[in-house]
Each structure stands twice: as C-alpha cells, then as structure tokens.
Design a protein around this motif. Sequence first.
Motif, short mmCIF file in Angstrom:
data_model
loop_
_atom_site.label_atom_id
_atom_site.label_comp_id
_atom_site.label_asym_id
_atom_site.label_seq_id
_atom_site.Cartn_x
_atom_site.Cartn_y
_atom_site.Cartn_z
N CYS A 148 -141.35 5.12 -1.85
CA CYS A 148 -140.60 5.40 -0.63
C CYS A 148 -140.36 6.90 -0.56
O CYS A 148 -139.60 7.44 -1.37
CB CYS A 148 -139.27 4.65 -0.64
N PRO A 149 -140.99 7.64 0.35
CA PRO A 149 -140.89 9.10 0.33
C PRO A 149 -139.49 9.63 0.58
O PRO A 149 -139.04 10.57 -0.09
CB PRO A 149 -141.87 9.55 1.42
N TYR A 150 -138.78 9.02 1.54
CA TYR A 150 -137.42 9.50 1.79
C TYR A 150 -136.48 9.03 0.68
O TYR A 150 -135.50 9.71 0.36
CB TYR A 150 -136.92 9.06 3.17
N GLY A 151 -136.77 7.87 0.06
CA GLY A 151 -135.96 7.42 -1.08
C GLY A 151 -136.04 8.39 -2.23
O GLY A 151 -135.02 8.72 -2.87
N LEU A 152 -137.25 8.89 -2.52
CA LEU A 152 -137.41 9.88 -3.59
C LEU A 152 -136.69 11.18 -3.24
O LEU A 152 -136.00 11.77 -4.08
CB LEU A 152 -138.90 10.15 -3.83
N THR A 153 -136.85 11.63 -2.00
CA THR A 153 -136.23 12.90 -1.59
C THR A 153 -134.71 12.84 -1.68
O THR A 153 -134.07 13.76 -2.18
CB THR A 153 -136.67 13.25 -0.15
N ILE A 154 -134.14 11.75 -1.20
CA ILE A 154 -132.68 11.58 -1.28
C ILE A 154 -132.23 11.52 -2.73
O ILE A 154 -131.22 12.14 -3.11
CB ILE A 154 -132.25 10.31 -0.52
N ALA A 155 -132.97 10.81 -3.57
CA ALA A 155 -132.60 10.69 -4.99
C ALA A 155 -132.65 12.04 -5.69
O ALA A 155 -131.76 12.38 -6.49
CB ALA A 155 -133.54 9.70 -5.69
N LEU A 156 -133.69 12.84 -5.41
CA LEU A 156 -133.77 14.19 -6.00
C LEU A 156 -132.57 15.04 -5.57
O LEU A 156 -131.97 15.74 -6.40
CB LEU A 156 -135.07 14.87 -5.55
N ALA A 157 -132.22 14.96 -4.28
CA ALA A 157 -131.10 15.75 -3.77
C ALA A 157 -129.78 15.32 -4.40
O ALA A 157 -128.97 16.16 -4.84
CB ALA A 157 -131.02 15.64 -2.25
N GLU A 158 -129.54 14.02 -4.48
CA GLU A 158 -128.28 13.53 -5.05
C GLU A 158 -128.16 13.89 -6.53
O GLU A 158 -127.08 14.23 -7.00
CB GLU A 158 -128.17 12.02 -4.84
N ASN A 159 -129.28 13.81 -7.25
CA ASN A 159 -129.23 14.17 -8.67
C ASN A 159 -129.03 15.67 -8.85
O ASN A 159 -128.30 16.09 -9.75
CB ASN A 159 -130.51 13.70 -9.36
N ALA A 160 -129.66 16.46 -7.99
CA ALA A 160 -129.44 17.91 -8.05
C ALA A 160 -127.99 18.24 -7.77
O ALA A 160 -127.37 19.07 -8.47
CB ALA A 160 -130.35 18.61 -7.04
N GLN A 161 -127.41 17.58 -6.76
CA GLN A 161 -126.01 17.83 -6.44
C GLN A 161 -125.10 17.40 -7.59
O GLN A 161 -124.13 18.10 -7.92
CB GLN A 161 -125.62 17.10 -5.16
N ALA A 162 -125.40 16.27 -8.20
CA ALA A 162 -124.59 15.80 -9.34
C ALA A 162 -124.62 16.80 -10.49
O ALA A 162 -123.69 16.85 -11.31
CB ALA A 162 -125.10 14.44 -9.82
N ASN A 163 -125.67 17.62 -10.53
CA ASN A 163 -125.79 18.63 -11.58
C ASN A 163 -125.41 20.03 -11.11
O ASN A 163 -125.74 21.02 -11.76
CB ASN A 163 -127.23 18.63 -12.12
N GLY A 164 -124.68 20.09 -9.97
CA GLY A 164 -124.06 21.35 -9.58
C GLY A 164 -124.70 22.12 -8.46
O GLY A 164 -124.19 23.20 -8.09
N VAL A 165 -125.78 21.63 -7.88
CA VAL A 165 -126.41 22.34 -6.76
C VAL A 165 -125.61 22.08 -5.48
O VAL A 165 -125.25 20.94 -5.19
CB VAL A 165 -127.87 21.88 -6.58
N ASP A 166 -125.33 23.14 -4.72
CA ASP A 166 -124.63 23.01 -3.44
C ASP A 166 -125.63 22.77 -2.32
O ASP A 166 -126.75 23.31 -2.33
CB ASP A 166 -123.84 24.29 -3.12
N PHE A 167 -125.24 21.96 -1.33
CA PHE A 167 -126.09 21.68 -0.17
C PHE A 167 -125.39 22.12 1.10
O PHE A 167 -124.22 21.78 1.33
CB PHE A 167 -126.43 20.19 -0.11
N TYR A 168 -126.11 22.88 1.93
CA TYR A 168 -125.63 23.32 3.24
C TYR A 168 -126.50 22.65 4.30
O TYR A 168 -127.55 23.18 4.69
CB TYR A 168 -125.71 24.84 3.34
#
Length: 486
Positions: A148-168
């Motif tokens: 699922c392409p959007y499933g992977l993209t969302i998962a990467l973003a959520e994991n990055a955020q959980a590790n301190g990356v900010d999203f604007y």
Amino acid sequence: MKKQYDVLIIGAGVVGNAIARELSRYKINAAVVEKDLDVSTGTSSRNSGVIHSGIHYKPGTLRARLNVRGNALMTDLCRDLKVKIQYIGKLTVAQDDIDVETLHSLKQQGEANGVPGLEILDKDQMQKIQPGVGGIRALHSPTTGIICPYGLTIALAENAQANGVDFYLGNEVNNIVSNGQGFTVKTSAGESLSASVVVNAAGLYSDHIARMVGISDYSIYPCRGEYLILDKRLEGSLNVLVYPAPRKGGAGLGIHLTNTVDGNILIGPSNEYVNEADDYACTAQIIDTLKKEGHELLPGLSTSDFIRNFSGLRPKQTPPEIKGFKDFVIESRDDVPGFINLVGIESPGLTCSPAIGLMVRDMVAEKIPLEEKPSFISERPGIVGFFNELRPEEQADLVAKDPDYGEIVCRCEQVTKKEVLDAIQNPLGAKTIGAIKYRSRAMMGRCQGGFCLPRIVQILQKDFGYRPEDYLLSNAGSQLFTGRVR
C-alpha cells in the motif's frame, strides 16, 4: 521567530519521509515541510503500489542500483513499520516475436542488475502460474511485490515523528535564501525555518524548488496515468501481476493488471503528458480504453465491477517529444553548499525509497556529523492491517478492551468506529476526509462512502466539534459543505 534545524526536507512523499525516518536515527534536528495538509497526497498515493524487481533499468544507473537495493530492504522495513507487503511475482507477457526479444533483453538486464530468480516461461508454464493469461511467452520475476503506497508513506512519517522529526503540513515553500552557511526557508503559512542542509524531495515541484536556489538545470514534465479500481468480488482472480512487454519509446510500462494488498485489482495506468503538476483529471476516453483492456485481460468483468477511477502524475525529466526515461538525479551541489537535490524520482521511486534514504543520509553526513542515538524507535506500534483481517478471537479481545471496535462505520470495508477515531486522531494531526480515508480504508469500498461518509461527518461534528466549513476533502478550498440548510 526563526526555527533552527540541522536538516530541512521539502516534500512529504514516500521519498521525503524515507529520508526523514533514516535521519531520525541520529542526534540532529530535522523537519519536513509539505505544501499539502497531509503526507502522501501526490505521486506517492497515486500509483500501482508495486515493489519492482529491477529488470527495467540500465545496469549501472541510479534507478537500477537503488531499485534492487530498495527491494531487498523492504521486508525488514515493512515488518518494523507494520505495513503489509506481499512478494507475489510478476509475468511480463509477450504477444509476438518482437516482444519475446524484449523479454530476453529484460532478463539479461535484470541479471546484470542482480535480480534473482528470473525465468522465461512458455505458454504451459505461464498457465500454471496464472490460468487464462494470454501471450506466447512471459518473463517471471518472483521478487516483484505489492504494497500500500500511502500506507508505507504514512508509516514512515509517523515513525520519523516518533523519533523527533517535526512536520509542517500545509506549508508551501515560497522562498529559499542561501547565505553560504545555511538556508532560510519561508512558507505560505508564515513559517521561517533555517537549516544547515536542505533536501529537495518535492517530486513534481522539484524543478521549481531547485530554481529557488539558482539551479536551472532541470525541468519536470508531468505525465498523467489513469487507473480503474475493481470490486473485491474479483479478489483471487490474479495470482501474480501481469504486465505487457514494454514497447520502445513509451512513457511508462504499459497498461497492466495489478493486485493490491487490500484485495482490489487495478487496471492502468495510461500515460499522457499534461501541462500542470496538479492535473489529476480522469477522462472518458481513457476510462473507456481501460475498460476495454480490462475485459480483454479478465473476460469475466461486468460493468458493476468498476467501482472507482483515479489518476496520478509521474515527475518525468523527458519531454513529450522524447518520452522514455531519464536516470534519477540525486546530487549534493558544490555550487550551492548544503543543498541536496532530488529530481525526476518517478517509478520505481516507491521501491527505491529506503535505499534513497540511505544514500541521502550519507550525503548529509558529509555536511553534518551524524551520531546514532540509542533512543531510536525502529518499530511502529499497532497491528499489521485492519480489524476485519484479524482472527475472531483477536477481534473479541479488542472489543472487550474498547467497545468502539464493536461498532461498524464502513460496511463495505468493515471499518470500525475505533479505527475511524484513530484515523481522526492521527499523530501527524492531518484532519481532512482524505486523511481519514487513507488511514482507515473507510469510504474505499463498493459504495465509495455512500453509507459511511454521513456517519463520519456525524462523528466529526459530535465528538470533535466540526462546523460545516471545517470539512475538507484534501486541501484548502476542497470544502464538502458550503453552508447550512434547514
């Protein structure tokens, strides 16, 4: 007030988020800036969801090397991020002797790239893998998969955020100033962000971002591909992906049948150059062509099996008069120190994304010392898939813990109220109807939201205080309601 970062990534597609997730392993401050109100709203959500094996690209090119490496990295990545992936294989089918020559060339090319298990099959061997498939020969690539392409993209973003990356999110970049020591990036939402390193992962807009720092070497030519989605009644009709042998000079790999990890089948994509990088129109002529192709490949199709159509755009570097493919551009610019430029990341960008993350990490390490942090969280919480895919005893356990699992909101996809609530309260804070849809699969079934959308609107109103003007389909200006009626 200007916010300070070590690395700023422009673009929240699968490539930008793969880079963000990889950099989140280290003791640096990183952020992702995205013009849309959610991640994965462009090319990363509008494609076939295929994990390519690596047969289609010239040996030694970035596309070839990153494709094969990315394919190999996907299994462990998806295990950690709780993303469904299936390596079901692919048949690239020849209809005549010219196509057979193409199959031999693809096999030779794939083997040079390090693709394992390639085999050219005769008609009987093809039928054993996929009964009813047409053609005289086929190249079997067993390491081709679906995701699922959007499933992977969302998962990467959520994991990055959980590790301190900010999203604007909802912050379109409208100005970048380089002072020789770093960059100041200003956005449409009034943010002023500074960074030592800027990564241009803006996809369809990557040429536009590059020109902001004085790089005019590249142009992007959007190429639209339209798809049809088939009803889940046909689940199981395909054992493998079925592609035609590619013809020279095409802008894509041809119209094909593609399984999805969620049980639907896609027909497409077409390929048509368009003028605008947001032209996601679907056309009657192409839809008719896709239906005709679908009937030829799956004779049992009925009109009611076509439940939805959509389109996506490829960020091609080759103009309409040339077509074909150009290699990816992934470069650390000496003329603009600290600017890492990614241009023309079209297919197989999804497959390449984890390998691109590693490549860009190494480029960042040349500018900023990277020290691993022991607190890095590699795994994403939750389950693989959805409630309706669990065993009955697992479902009963969840209902006992939270009664909202026992209330079905979307009948077609059997999506529960708890899953809808989790989608609304997602870690990235995306609040559109599309954000709910992509995270829960509500509104993705046969009725396309006819039953569940009113219920979701009611949940948003009663539980979250939404007003009519708050309901957006995807981005600013996409209101579902224009006012109240009695």
